[in-house]
Design a protein around this motif. Sequence first.
Motif, PDB file in Angstrom:
ATOM      1  N   UNK A  88      42.756  28.531  44.898  1.00 12.54           N
ATOM      2  CA  UNK A  88      43.609  29.001  45.988  1.00 12.54           C
ATOM      3  C   UNK A  88      44.726  29.914  45.483  1.00 12.54           C
ATOM      4  N   UNK A  89      44.901  31.034  46.205  1.00 14.96           N
ATOM      5  CA  UNK A  89      46.028  31.931  45.958  1.00 14.96           C
ATOM      6  C   UNK A  89      46.924  31.800  47.177  1.00 14.96           C
ATOM      7  N   UNK A  90      48.045  31.081  47.060  1.00 13.21           N
ATOM      8  CA  UNK A  90      48.860  30.790  48.243  1.00 13.21           C
ATOM      9  C   UNK A  90      49.434  32.063  48.878  1.00 13.21           C
ATOM     10  N   UNK A  91      49.729  31.996  50.185  1.00 12.93           N
ATOM     11  CA  UNK A  91      50.404  33.107  50.864  1.00 12.93           C
ATOM     12  C   UNK A  91      51.717  33.389  50.145  1.00 12.93           C
ATOM     13  N   UNK A  92      52.017  34.660  49.947  1.00 13.59           N
ATOM     14  CA  UNK A  92      53.241  35.075  49.249  1.00 13.59           C
ATOM     15  C   UNK A  92      53.404  34.334  47.921  1.00 13.59           C
ATOM     16  N   UNK A  93      52.305  34.095  47.261  1.00 16.15           N
ATOM     17  CA  UNK A  93      52.368  33.324  46.024  1.00 16.15           C
ATOM     18  C   UNK A  93      51.658  34.026  44.875  1.00 16.15           C
ATOM     19  N   UNK A  94      51.841  33.490  43.695  1.00 16.88           N
ATOM     20  CA  UNK A  94      51.223  34.035  42.494  1.00 16.88           C
ATOM     21  C   UNK A  94      50.547  32.912  41.732  1.00 16.88           C
ATOM     22  N   UNK A 130      46.075  41.372  47.839  1.00 14.25           N
ATOM     23  CA  UNK A 130      46.095  40.798  46.489  1.00 14.25           C
ATOM     24  C   UNK A 130      46.263  41.863  45.408  1.00 14.25           C
ATOM     25  N   UNK A 131      46.941  41.477  44.347  1.00 13.54           N
ATOM     26  CA  UNK A 131      47.011  42.313  43.153  1.00 13.54           C
ATOM     27  C   UNK A 131      46.564  41.470  41.973  1.00 13.54           C
ATOM     28  N   UNK A 132      45.568  41.978  41.240  1.00 15.48           N
ATOM     29  CA  UNK A 132      45.078  41.286  40.049  1.00 15.48           C
ATOM     30  C   UNK A 132      45.605  42.046  38.843  1.00 15.48           C
ATOM     31  N   UNK A 133      46.283  41.346  37.942  1.00 14.61           N
ATOM     32  CA  UNK A 133      46.867  42.046  36.792  1.00 14.61           C
ATOM     33  C   UNK A 133      46.842  41.164  35.543  1.00 14.61           C
ATOM     34  N   UNK A 134      47.209  41.790  34.436  1.00 14.11           N
ATOM     35  CA  UNK A 134      47.319  41.086  33.146  1.00 14.11           C
ATOM     36  C   UNK A 134      46.029  40.369  32.742  1.00 14.11           C
ATOM     37  N   UNK A 135      44.890  40.959  33.089  1.00 14.29           N
ATOM     38  CA  UNK A 135      43.624  40.343  32.690  1.00 14.29           C
ATOM     39  C   UNK A 135      43.392  40.554  31.195  1.00 14.29           C
ATOM     40  N   UNK A 136      42.911  39.525  30.525  1.00 15.32           N
ATOM     41  CA  UNK A 136      42.496  39.656  29.121  1.00 15.32           C
ATOM     42  C   UNK A 136      41.574  38.507  28.762  1.00 15.32           C
ATOM     43  N   UNK A 194      46.730  32.461  52.831  1.00 14.53           N
ATOM     44  CA  UNK A 194      46.190  32.104  51.526  1.00 14.53           C
ATOM     45  C   UNK A 194      44.794  32.712  51.373  1.00 14.53           C
ATOM     46  N   UNK A 195      44.422  32.970  50.143  1.00 11.38           N
ATOM     47  CA  UNK A 195      43.064  33.436  49.863  1.00 11.38           C
ATOM     48  C   UNK A 195      42.507  32.545  48.755  1.00 11.38           C
ATOM     49  N   UNK A 196      41.237  32.742  48.435  1.00 11.86           N
ATOM     50  CA  UNK A 196      40.636  31.949  47.352  1.00 11.86           C
ATOM     51  C   UNK A 196      39.785  32.841  46.477  1.00 11.86           C
ATOM     52  N   UNK A 197      39.929  32.637  45.193  1.00  9.62           N
ATOM     53  CA  UNK A 197      39.011  33.269  44.240  1.00  9.62           C
ATOM     54  C   UNK A 197      37.761  32.393  44.196  1.00  9.62           C
ATOM     55  N   UNK A 198      36.681  32.914  44.755  1.00 11.88           N
ATOM     56  CA  UNK A 198      35.479  32.077  44.883  1.00 11.88           C
ATOM     57  C   UNK A 198      34.427  32.376  43.825  1.00 11.88           C
ATOM     58  N   UNK A 199      34.586  33.498  43.124  1.00 14.45           N
ATOM     59  CA  UNK A 199      33.592  33.780  42.098  1.00 14.45           C
ATOM     60  C   UNK A 199      34.049  34.887  41.174  1.00 14.45           C
ATOM     61  N   UNK A 200      33.556  34.844  39.959  1.00 13.73           N
ATOM     62  CA  UNK A 200      33.808  35.926  39.014  1.00 13.73           C
ATOM     63  C   UNK A 200      32.567  36.085  38.149  1.00 13.73           C
ATOM     64  N   UNK A 201      32.113  37.329  38.063  1.00 18.08           N
ATOM     65  CA  UNK A 201      30.799  37.589  37.477  1.00 18.08           C
ATOM     66  C   UNK A 201      30.883  38.656  36.388  1.00 18.08           C
ATOM     67  N   UNK A 202      30.254  38.385  35.256  1.00 20.35           N
ATOM     68  CA  UNK A 202      29.984  39.394  34.232  1.00 20.35           C
ATOM     69  C   UNK A 202      28.500  39.289  33.890  1.00 20.35           C
ATOM     70  N   UNK A 203      27.990  40.315  33.195  1.00 18.25           N
ATOM     71  CA  UNK A 203      26.537  40.305  32.947  1.00 18.25           C
ATOM     72  C   UNK A 203      26.160  39.600  31.638  1.00 18.25           C
TER      73      UNK A 203
END
Length: 158
Positions: A94-100, A29-35, A59-68
Motif C-alpha cells: 500500500x502507498x497511502x494517500x499523500x504518503x511515501x 505517484x512518483x517512483x524515485x531512488x531505485x537501485x 491510496x494505491x498499491x504496488x501489485x507487481x514488479x517484473x524484470x526478464x
Amino acid sequence: MKALFPTAVLALALVVAPAIAAPVKIGDLTVKDAWARATPKGAPVGVGYLTIENDGATADRLTGIVVDFAHIEVHDMSMKNGVMEMREITGGLEIPAHGTVTLKPSGYHLMFMRLNHPMVQGQPFKATLTFQHAGKATVDFPVMPVGSPGPAMNGMKM
Ligand SMILES: [Cu+2]
C-alpha cells in the motif's frame, strides 16, 4: 605527501559511483531512488530498493514488479526474538494517500528470486511496476557494488 593522492582518488570514486535513477511520474505517484545491489556469481537471490510518493487523495498499491531475469517479490523485514525475518507482502504494497513508502535496507525490499544471471555493478536494468490505480511504469535500476549496505540474509528461506 604523494602517498595521499591515491586515497583521494579512491574517495572520489566512491562518491561518484552511486548513479541516481531519474524519478518517474505516473498519475499521482512518483517512483524515485531505485537501485539494486550487485550479486556475487551464483547467488540465487538479489535485492533492490526504491521510494514511492503518492501526491493523490487515494491510496494505491504496488501489485507487481517484473524484470526478464528474475521473479520479484516485495518483502518486509523485521526483528523477531532477536532474529531478522523477512516475509512476502501479499496483496500489494500500500502507498497511502499523500504518503511515501521507502524500500530500504532492513525494511521493505524487492527480493529478486531465481536470478537467471547475476546483477552486475554498473549494468542498470529496467523493471516494470504495476500499480492498482496508476497503472504501469518503467523504472531504471542502477546496480550498486556487492558491498552496498543492505539487509542481512540470515535466516532466509529460499
Ligand atoms: Cu527478502
